[in-house]
Write a protein that holds these residues in place. Structure first.
Motif, PDB file in Angstrom:
ATOM      1  N   LYS A  78       0.846  -1.189   0.000  1.00 34.28           N
ATOM      2  CA  LYS A  78       0.000   0.000   0.000  1.00 34.28           C
ATOM      3  C   LYS A  78       0.883   1.241   0.000  1.00 34.28           C
ATOM      4  O   LYS A  78       1.864   1.324   0.726  1.00 34.28           O
ATOM      5  CB  LYS A  78      -0.890   0.006   1.237  1.00 34.28           C
ATOM      6  N   GLY A  81      -1.359   7.114   2.096  1.00 41.01           N
ATOM      7  CA  GLY A  81      -2.813   7.165   2.253  1.00 41.01           C
ATOM      8  C   GLY A  81      -3.455   8.381   1.613  1.00 41.01           C
ATOM      9  O   GLY A  81      -3.865   9.292   2.309  1.00 41.01           O
ATOM     10  N   LEU A  82      -3.527   8.403   0.291  1.00 41.17           N
ATOM     11  CA  LEU A  82      -4.131   9.513  -0.436  1.00 41.17           C
ATOM     12  C   LEU A  82      -5.500   9.147  -1.005  1.00 41.17           C
ATOM     13  O   LEU A  82      -6.011   9.837  -1.881  1.00 41.17           O
ATOM     14  CB  LEU A  82      -3.208   9.962  -1.566  1.00 41.17           C
ATOM     15  N   LYS A  83      -6.076   8.066  -0.515  1.00 36.73           N
ATOM     16  CA  LYS A  83      -7.336   7.575  -1.064  1.00 36.73           C
ATOM     17  C   LYS A  83      -8.430   8.651  -1.038  1.00 36.73           C
ATOM     18  O   LYS A  83      -9.106   8.875  -2.041  1.00 36.73           O
ATOM     19  CB  LYS A  83      -7.776   6.342  -0.281  1.00 36.73           C
ATOM     20  N   SER A  84      -8.591   9.319   0.071  1.00 38.66           N
ATOM     21  CA  SER A  84      -9.635  10.350   0.183  1.00 38.66           C
ATOM     22  C   SER A  84      -9.411  11.478  -0.819  1.00 38.66           C
ATOM     23  O   SER A  84     -10.357  11.988  -1.422  1.00 38.66           O
ATOM     24  CB  SER A  84      -9.673  10.916   1.593  1.00 38.66           C
ATOM     25  N   PHE A  86      -8.000  11.289  -3.786  1.00 39.64           N
ATOM     26  CA  PHE A  86      -8.348  10.879  -5.138  1.00 39.64           C
ATOM     27  C   PHE A  86      -9.837  10.629  -5.316  1.00 39.64           C
ATOM     28  O   PHE A  86     -10.366  10.751  -6.419  1.00 39.64           O
ATOM     29  CB  PHE A  86      -7.516   9.679  -5.569  1.00 39.64           C
ATOM     30  N   TYR A  87     -10.551  10.288  -4.237  1.00 40.23           N
ATOM     31  CA  TYR A  87     -12.004  10.172  -4.328  1.00 40.23           C
ATOM     32  C   TYR A  87     -12.636  11.522  -4.651  1.00 40.23           C
ATOM     33  O   TYR A  87     -13.704  11.597  -5.245  1.00 40.23           O
ATOM     34  CB  TYR A  87     -12.608   9.619  -3.035  1.00 40.23           C
ATOM     35  N   TYR A  90     -10.432  12.950  -8.637  1.00 40.23           N
ATOM     36  CA  TYR A  90     -10.769  12.376  -9.942  1.00 40.23           C
ATOM     37  C   TYR A  90     -12.129  12.861 -10.448  1.00 40.23           C
ATOM     38  O   TYR A  90     -12.221  13.379 -11.567  1.00 40.23           O
ATOM     39  CB  TYR A  90     -10.688  10.845  -9.936  1.00 40.23           C
TER      40      TYR A  90
END
Length: 111
Positions: A78, A81-84, A86-87, A90
């Motif tokens: 992994k 933690g950049l998931k938020s 990119f949600y 994008y």
């Protein structure tokens, strides 16, 4: 209509079509088989190039081949933690580009 399809995922109208969804699924299943992944990905790039050349005489999507070395470097761990981010990023940038392209087209048409 068009704005709604930009906000709600729809397999029938996704960017570049169903074949890119199939490529993503294939890449997932071939993630442990790097040689087969390379061959599959390169054949896909060639098919994109061929289809674009036949359809319009110009091709750009084949340049996705440049991403292959980065794909191969993925080690299964992994990342940051950049998931938020990119949600949000994008869909926001896609919507912005959609609105910008519509603005440019309406300006050219004189509306």
């Amino acid at each position: 209509g068009d704005t709604l399809t930009g906000l709600i995922p729809n397999l029938a109208v996704n960017e570049y079509g169903f074949e890119f969804v199939a490529l993503g699924v294939l890449m997932y299943f071939l993630r442990e088989k790097k040689d087969l992944l390379c061959v599959t990905y390169l054949l896909f790039c060639i098919s994109q190039f061929s289809a674009e050349m036949l359809a319009s005489g110009g091709a750009t999507q084949w340049m996705m081949v440049i991403a292959l070395p980065l794909i191969l470097r993925y080690n299964g761990e992994k990342g940051p933690g950049l998931k938020s981010f990119f949600y949000v990023f994008y869909p926001a940038h896609t919507l912005l580009l959609f609105w910008l392209s519509n603005f440019v087209l309406t300006q050219r048409a004189g509306f």
